[in-house]
Design a protein around this motif. Structure first.
Motif, PDB file in Angstrom:
ATOM      1  N   GLN A  33       0.822  -1.202   0.000  1.00  7.36           N
ATOM      2  CA  GLN A  33       0.000   0.000   0.000  1.00  7.36           C
ATOM      3  C   GLN A  33       0.862   1.260   0.000  1.00  7.36           C
ATOM      4  OE1 GLN A  33      -3.376   0.175  -0.313  1.00  7.36           O
ATOM      5  NE2 GLN A  33      -3.308  -2.047  -0.610  1.00  7.36           N
ATOM      6  N   LYS A  34       1.917   1.264   0.791  1.00  7.88           N
ATOM      7  CA  LYS A  34       2.805   2.424   0.835  1.00  7.88           C
ATOM      8  C   LYS A  34       3.506   2.640  -0.513  1.00  7.88           C
ATOM      9  CE  LYS A  34       3.769   2.146   5.808  1.00  7.88           C
ATOM     10  NZ  LYS A  34       4.811   1.884   6.846  1.00  7.88           N
ATOM     11  N   GLU A  35       3.872   1.542  -1.140  1.00  7.78           N
ATOM     12  CA  GLU A  35       4.542   1.677  -2.445  1.00  7.78           C
ATOM     13  C   GLU A  35       3.585   2.223  -3.493  1.00  7.78           C
ATOM     14  OE1 GLU A  35       7.023  -1.102  -5.593  1.00  7.78           O
ATOM     15  OE2 GLU A  35       6.964  -1.648  -3.477  1.00  7.78           O
ATOM     16  N   MET A  36       2.334   1.779  -3.441  1.00  9.49           N
ATOM     17  CA  MET A  36       1.350   2.281  -4.408  1.00  9.49           C
ATOM     18  C   MET A  36       1.098   3.777  -4.226  1.00  9.49           C
ATOM     19  SD  MET A  36       0.707  -0.202  -6.394  1.00  9.49           S
ATOM     20  CE  MET A  36       2.438  -0.707  -6.074  1.00  9.49           C
ATOM     21  N   GLU A  37       1.216   4.259  -3.005  1.00  4.59           N
ATOM     22  CA  GLU A  37       1.025   5.682  -2.744  1.00  4.59           C
ATOM     23  C   GLU A  37       2.129   6.527  -3.373  1.00  4.59           C
ATOM     24  OE1 GLU A  37       0.853   6.028   1.474  1.00  4.59           O
ATOM     25  OE2 GLU A  37      -1.079   5.005   1.658  1.00  4.59           O
ATOM     26  N   LEU A  38       3.263   5.903  -3.651  1.00  2.00           N
ATOM     27  CA  LEU A  38       4.376   6.608  -4.277  1.00  2.00           C
ATOM     28  C   LEU A  38       4.238   6.697  -5.789  1.00  2.00           C
ATOM     29  CD1 LEU A  38       7.367   5.019  -2.324  1.00  2.00           C
ATOM     30  CD2 LEU A  38       6.342   7.264  -1.927  1.00  2.00           C
ATOM     31  N   MET A  39       3.345   5.898  -6.346  1.00  2.00           N
ATOM     32  CA  MET A  39       3.193   5.877  -7.804  1.00  2.00           C
ATOM     33  C   MET A  39       2.655   7.219  -8.287  1.00  2.00           C
ATOM     34  SD  MET A  39       4.224   3.020  -8.994  1.00  2.00           S
ATOM     35  CE  MET A  39       4.583   1.322  -8.482  1.00  2.00           C
ATOM     36  N   PRO A  40       3.165   7.700  -9.436  1.00  2.00           N
ATOM     37  CA  PRO A  40       2.689   8.989  -9.966  1.00  2.00           C
ATOM     38  C   PRO A  40       1.253   8.895 -10.432  1.00  2.00           C
ATOM     39  CG  PRO A  40       4.176   7.903 -11.514  1.00  2.00           C
ATOM     40  CD  PRO A  40       4.231   7.113 -10.236  1.00  2.00           C
TER      41      PRO A  40
END
Length: 401
Positions: free
Chosen positions: A394-401
Motif C-alpha cells: 500500500q505504501k509503495e502504491m502511494e508513491l506511484m505517480p
C-alpha cells in the motif's frame, strides 16, 4: 504443443494459453499498429514487456499482415553491435525464409550462401541466407531498410530496450531517426524499461525522435486478474492454490510479473496433484530461490568495497521504503556518517553501473525485491517482512505517480 510440465513461464516466449491477461493491452497495441502508428512502449523492468511484445507479434492479425523482426539491443555498446543485432533479425525475418526472398537477400551479402532448412521427416522447411565460415559481414542499415521498402508485405520492427542507444559513442539517435523516418513500408515499436530516458527521447522537442511514436505505458497486471490466472493454471493440472497465497505473492513483489511467475513456478512444483498450495508453500518456493541465488547476492556485497554504500544499502533494505535518508534521525538510527556521504552513496547505488536502488519521489527502494528478501532473511527479519507485505504494498502504491 504438448502441455508443459509447469505452466508458469519466466522466459519471453509464452504460448497463448499460458499467457496471463494483457487482453486490453494486446488489443490496443494491435489497433495502434493496424492504424499506421509507430509505438514507444514503456514499463519498469520485469513487468513482462518483452513477453507482451512477442505475444502481440504472434497474433494472427499481426503475423499475417507483417514481416516481423524482434531486435533486442540490450547489452549492445555501439552502432556496430546494433547493426549486427539487426542483421541477425533481418536474416531470420519471414521475407528471408523463402527461396525467392532468400535469393534477394543474398544479393546484399558478399560471400553468402543459401541454406535449406531440413525438417525431421526429410522435407524442406524453407530457405535462409547463411554467412560463409570465418566471415563477419555487416550489411549497412541503409541497405537493409532499403530492401524492406520493397517487400511484398509491410514490415514491423521491434527494438527492445531502445534507450540503450543513448550510451553509444556515436550520435545514434539522430542516425537511426534519419534512416527510419521516411520509411513507408516499415513500422516500429520502440520499447524500453528506462522510462525517464524514453520520455526524453520521444517527448523533448530537441530530440530526433520527438513525437515520432504513439506513447504506451505498461502497468502491472491487476491483482484479481493474476489471482484468477494462477488458480486456473493450478486447476488445469489437478492442483489447487489458496487465493490468499496468490495475494501474498502479489503484495510481496508489488505486481512485478517476472518475480511473481518465478515464485509461482516453484510453488506449483512443490504442490502435489490433488493438494492445495498455501502461504507455507509460497515461502518454501521463495526460500528455494533465495538459496539458489545466495552466491550471486553474496557476490554483490563482496564487490561493494565502499562501506558507506553498503551501510546505506542495508539502511534502505531495513526500512523497505526509505524516506528522509539525510535526516539526523535516520543517520543516527543506522550509524550513517553525514548527509554528504549518504547522498554520494545514493547516487552510486541508483546509478547505471550498480543500479541496486531505485528512487520513487523522495523515497528509495531496493530494486530487486528478491535481494531485499535475502537481506531480510540474513538478518532474521523475513517473517516480519512477509507479515507486513500488504502494508508495504500500500505504501509503495502511494508513491506511484
Amino acid at each position: 504443443m504438448h502441455a508443459p510440465a509447469n505452466p508458469f513461464f519466466t522466459k519471453i516466449n509464452i504460448p497463448d494459453e499460458y499467457f496471463c491477461d494483457r487482453k486490453k493491452e494486446t488489443e490496443k497495441l494491435i489497433d495502434l499498429l493496424m492504424n499506421g502508428n509507430n509505438i514507444v512502449l514503456k514499463s519498469p523492468r520485469r513487468l513482462g514487456k518483452s513477453s507482451l511484445l512477442m505475444h502481440v507479434l504472434a497474433q494472427p492479425s499481426i503475423r499475417d499482415t507483417y514481416n516481423t523482426l524482434f531486435v533486442d539491443i540490450y547489452g549492445t555498446r555501439n552502432m556496430m553491435e546494433f547493426v549486427k543485432e539487426f542483421q541477425s533479425a533481418f536474416l531470420e525475418a519471414p521475407f528471408a525464409l523463402t527461396k525467392r526472398g532468400a535469393e534477394k537477400v543474398k544479393k546484399l551479402l558478399m560471400g553468402a550462401y543459401l541454406q535449406m532448412n531440413l525438417m525431421p521427416d526429410g522435407t524442406i522447411g524453407g530457405f535462409r541466407v547463411g554467412l560463409n565460415p570465418n566471415q563477419d559481414m555487416a550489411i549497412p542499415l541503409k541497405e537493409m531498410f532499403g530492401f524492406m521498402e520493397n517487400t511484398d508485405k509491410p514490415n514491423l520492427v521491434v527494438f527492445d530496450e531502445f534507450q540503450t542507444i543513448l550510451d553509444y559513442p556515436e550520435k545514434a539517435s539522430a542516425l537511426v531517426r534519419t534512416l527510419t523516418q521516411k520509411l513507408g513500408n516499415t513500422s516500429f515499436i520502440f520499447s524500453g524499461s528506462a522510462t525517464h530516458l524514453l520520455d526524453k527521447m520521444f517527448e523533448y522537442p530537441s530530440e530526433p525522435f520527438y513525437r515520432s511514436a504513439a506513447s504506451f505505458n505498461l502497468e502491472s497486471i491487476p491483482m484479481e486478474s493474476y489471482r484468477e490466472f494462477a488458480e486456473e493454471m493450478f486447476l488445469k493440472y489437478g492442483k489447487h492454490i489458496a487465493p490468499e497465497a496468490v495475494d501474498l505473492v502479489y503484495y510481496l513483489f508489488s505486481g512485478v510479473t517476472y518475480d511473481m511467475q518465478e515464485v509461482m513456478k516453484g510453488t506449483f512444483s512443490f504442490t502435489e496433484k490433488g493438494e492445495k498450495a498455501d502461504a507455507r508453500t509460497v515461502m518454501e518456493s521463495i526460500n528455494d530461490i533465495l538459496d539458489r541465488r545466495d552466491t550471486d547476492f553474496r557476490g554483490i556485497l563482496a564487490r561493494m568495497e565502499n562501506m558507506k554504500e553498503r551501510k546505506t544499502l542495508f539502511c534502505i533494505a531495513r526500512e523497505g521504503i526509505a524516506k528522509g535518508m539525510t535526516s539526523s534521525a535516520m543517520m543516527s538510527r543506522y550509524h550513517l556518517d553525514n548527509a554528504s556521504s549518504v547522498q554520494h552513496a545514493l547516487a552510486t547505488l541508483c546509478g547505471e553501473q550498480k543500479n541496486l536502488v531505485r528512487r520513487m519521489g523522495k523515497a528509495y527502494l531496493i530494486r530487486d525485491r528478491m535481494f531485499e528478501l535475502w537481506i531480510a532473511r540474513s538478518e532474521r527479519r523475513l517473517a516480519g517482512m512477509v507479515g507486513h507485505a500488504w502494508e508495504r504494498y500500500q505504501k509503495e502504491m502511494e508513491l506511484m505517480p
